[in-house]
Each structure stands twice: as C-alpha cells, then as structure tokens.
Design a protein around this motif. Structure first.
Motif, short mmCIF file in Angstrom:
data_model
loop_
_atom_site.label_atom_id
_atom_site.label_comp_id
_atom_site.label_asym_id
_atom_site.label_seq_id
_atom_site.Cartn_x
_atom_site.Cartn_y
_atom_site.Cartn_z
N THR A 59 14.42 32.64 -16.09
CA THR A 59 14.87 33.20 -16.92
C THR A 59 15.82 32.27 -18.14
O THR A 59 15.94 31.16 -17.97
N ALA A 60 15.98 33.00 -19.36
CA ALA A 60 16.53 32.26 -20.50
C ALA A 60 17.86 31.76 -20.34
O ALA A 60 18.34 30.70 -20.69
N ASP A 61 18.48 32.59 -19.52
CA ASP A 61 20.08 32.42 -19.30
C ASP A 61 20.49 32.70 -18.01
O ASP A 61 21.14 33.69 -17.72
N PRO A 62 20.37 31.83 -16.92
CA PRO A 62 20.66 32.00 -15.66
C PRO A 62 22.26 32.25 -15.39
O PRO A 62 22.57 32.99 -14.60
N HIS A 63 22.96 31.34 -16.05
CA HIS A 63 24.39 31.56 -15.96
C HIS A 63 25.05 32.94 -16.30
O HIS A 63 25.60 33.58 -15.59
N LEU A 64 24.55 33.47 -17.23
CA LEU A 64 24.81 35.02 -17.63
C LEU A 64 24.64 35.80 -16.52
O LEU A 64 25.19 36.55 -16.48
N ILE A 65 23.29 35.57 -16.18
CA ILE A 65 22.84 36.62 -15.18
C ILE A 65 23.65 36.46 -13.76
O ILE A 65 24.17 37.33 -13.21
N LYS A 66 24.30 35.31 -13.47
CA LYS A 66 24.94 35.10 -12.50
C LYS A 66 26.19 35.48 -12.54
O LYS A 66 26.79 36.09 -11.47
N ALA A 67 26.84 35.62 -13.99
CA ALA A 67 28.12 35.94 -13.93
C ALA A 67 28.01 37.53 -13.81
O ALA A 67 29.12 38.04 -13.26
N LEU A 68 27.08 38.25 -14.25
CA LEU A 68 26.85 39.68 -14.31
C LEU A 68 26.74 40.13 -12.84
O LEU A 68 27.42 41.14 -12.40
N LYS A 69 25.99 39.13 -11.99
CA LYS A 69 25.87 39.59 -10.83
C LYS A 69 27.17 39.40 -9.96
O LYS A 69 27.53 40.41 -8.86
N ALA A 70 27.88 38.32 -10.23
CA ALA A 70 29.13 38.06 -9.46
C ALA A 70 30.20 39.41 -9.68
O ALA A 70 30.96 39.86 -8.76
N SER A 71 30.41 39.79 -11.00
CA SER A 71 31.05 40.84 -11.49
C SER A 71 30.74 42.35 -10.58
O SER A 71 31.41 42.80 -10.05
N ASN A 72 29.28 42.45 -10.51
CA ASN A 72 28.80 43.66 -9.86
C ASN A 72 29.14 43.53 -8.47
O ASN A 72 29.55 44.62 -7.77
N LEU A 73 28.89 42.38 -7.72
CA LEU A 73 29.05 42.07 -6.38
C LEU A 73 30.79 42.33 -5.85
O LEU A 73 30.74 43.05 -5.01
N TRP A 74 31.54 41.83 -6.80
CA TRP A 74 32.88 42.12 -6.32
C TRP A 74 33.36 43.66 -6.53
O TRP A 74 34.20 44.09 -5.59
N GLU A 75 32.69 44.37 -7.19
CA GLU A 75 32.79 45.56 -7.37
C GLU A 75 32.58 46.53 -6.15
O GLU A 75 32.92 47.64 -5.94
#
Length: 332
Positions: A59-75
């Motif tokens: 992926t071109a931006d793994p940190h962005l995807i990880k941040a989105l994943k974290a936001s989703n997981l917390w919810e």
C-alpha cells in the motif's frame, strides 16, 4: 443520489469493490471509500477486513490505513487493539498529516482529550518548521489542536494564534470551539438560538469548502526507470523530457511559478507507462502525442493520485530521491 440508509451504503460499497476489480490501479482509493461506506452501514467487521487486505499489499500509505482501522476498531469494541495501533503510528512518526489527524480525532471522540492534545502537538512538532508556509493538509491538525485546547480550557499559544490567522470563516474559531456552545441550544432566547444557527452555518460552510475543493492543479512526474521506458517506446517525447534531471528541475520550477502566481491546491501525480498507454487507448489517441500528457495528469489527479505540494521541509522529497525536501528541492 447520496446514500442515506445502511442498505444504500452497502450497495455503494459493493459498486466500488466491483469497480476496483475492473481497475486494479485504483484499487486502494476505491477500497478505502468502500470501507467508509461499510462503516456507515454498521458493517464494521467487514470494513476491518478491507483495511487488513490493503495492509497485506504494498500500500502507498500504510499509516493512514492503520489509523482508519484503529478508528473503526474502537467503534465496535476493540479499544485495546485500537490504542496499540495509534501508539504504533506515533512511534513510526509518519511525515503525512492524515494518519495523525485520524488518530488524534479518534482519541478526541472518545473523550481522551489530553491524549488527543498530545497527539496533535506531536504531529505539528514533527511536520511544521517555524516560519514556513503551512501546507493545506496540516492546517486541519492546527484546527483540531485549537478545538481540543478550548475543550481543555487552556490559554492560547503561538500555534493557536497561527490557527486563528488561517481561519477564513466569518465566525471566529474561539466561538466555533467554545465548550459552552451547546448550552445555548436549551435556551428559549431567540437571540441566542439565532447566534448558534449562524455559528453552525459558518462551520458547515468551512466543511463544504474543504469537501468541494477542485482537483489539484497537478503536474506529471515520471520516475527515472519509467521515463527511460517512455522515451524508448515513444522517441518523439524526448523533446518534452531531454533528461530525468531536467524533468525534475522543470517540475519544481513549474510548481514554484504556479505557487507564486497564487494558484491553490497544487499537486504531483506520478505516471507509469502501462497506465499512460491505457489512458491513450481510452482516448483513442497516440501515446506519442505530447498534448495527451496534461490530460493524463488531470485524470490521475481526479482519481485521488495527487500528492500535495509543497511538502513539509522535513518530509521525503516528492522526486523519490530519499532525501528530505529541504535538502533536495526545498529552500535551505
């Protein structure tokens, strides 16, 4: 029509996934949009699967995807894993604003105000150099930090003052971010209610402006291997690109000229020969036609491929040299 129901969001996600299967070069942005629709539909586990699939690729931006994943997981109840991902992003220290903003706003939305403030501050310390122009993407970090500091009840500092100067809406940020704003909604005073409506309209206008920005004015960049392949296949383009060194210098000069002329929202898109040939075929044109190059750049920008310019001085240079921008093409 904009999706409004869970079923609408699922249908749109399915459409985006089908499109991604047809256009693998655009798979990442299409999958991210699909994941967002799945989250809105309440299909958070499925959205998490999409994030995991993207992270398993180059992926071109793994940190962005990880941040989105974290936001989703917390919810949906995976707070510990989300916190671990957010801390991992901090440790990695990405030089793009997006991952920092998503992670900080995730902390803020769960009333972790001190942690959110620390996260915003860490990001800005890393991404901003005193005295340099604030990139568009980084402005949202300043705004987020200003909002959290108002919620914490602390005094303005230098960064808050900078944020106020960048704010263009008619209602000042101190009013928009006032923790007592919502109290006025329970008032029976028509004046107070009207003032709150005015503030909300100003805030909505700011969001609409951000969402409706035109595609970046994008210039086309070729890596050295791709440029060599392009010229070998289409020698007539040699007049456009005498050498890779000249190509990089011309791009930086063009961007600086556009910037000095007041052109907003500048970006860089990186082309590949197969993608360019496919675009030429779709236009029923010859890849050797130099007039096709700016059209190709605009199309890549419309697909979300543009990297904002100028980057932060300490960020990696857009040209792929591996050096910081300030050392490569930036002002010392």
């Amino acid at each position: 029509m904009r999706p409004d129901t869970p079923a609408d969001h699922i249908a749109e996600a399915e459409r985006l996934l089908r499109t991604a299967a047809q256009y693998p070069d655009d798979r990442e942005p299409l999958h991210l949009r699909a994941a967002a629709h799945l989250e809105l539909a309440g299909e958070r586990a499925r959205a998490a699967t999409l994030y995991d699939e993207l992270l398993a690729t180059n992926t071109a931006d793994p940190h962005l995807i990880k941040a989105l994943k974290a936001s989703n997981l917390w919810e949906y109840g995976h707070e510990a894993e989300a916190r671990a991902i957010i801390e991992g992003i901090r440790t990695a220290g990405p030089l793009e604003a997006g991952p920092w903003q998503i992670a900080a706003e995730t902390l803020e939305s769960h009333d972790e105000l001190e942690s959110a403030h620390d996260y915003f501050t860490t990001a800005l310390t890393l991404l901003l150099t005193p005295g340099e122009e604030v990139p568009y993407a980084t402005q949202s970090l300043l705004t987020g930090r200003h909002r959290v500091r108002r919620l914490l009840g602390v005094e303005h500092d230098v960064w808050d003052e900078l944020t106020d100067t960048l704010h263009t809406a008619t209602v000042p940020l101190d009013e928009l971010h006032d923790p007592k704003r919502l109290w006025s909604l329970g008032s029976s005073d028509p004046g107070e209610l009207q003032a709150e409506i005015t503030r909300l309209r100003a805030e909505l206008g700011t969001y609409r402006t951000a969402l409706s920005r035109p595609f970046p004015v994008a210039v086309l960049h070729w890596t050295e291997p791709e440029l060599n392949e392009l010229i070998a296949a289409y020698p007539t383009l040699h007049a456009e690109y005498p050498s890779h060194t000249d190509h990089l210098a011309d791009l930086e000069a063009a961007l600086r000229d556009l910037h000095s002329a007041g052109t907003p929202n500048l970006g860089i898109v990186t082309g590949t020969v197969p993608s360019y040939e496919a675009f030429a075929a779709s236009e029923a044109a010859s890849p050797s036609d130099p007039n096709l190059l700016p059209q190709y750049a605009t199309t890549l920008a419309a697909r979300g491929r543009a990297v904002p310019w100028p980057p932060a001085r300490n960020a990696a240079c857009w040209c792929g040299s591996g050096r910081a921008y300030r050392e490569c093409h930036g002002v010392a």
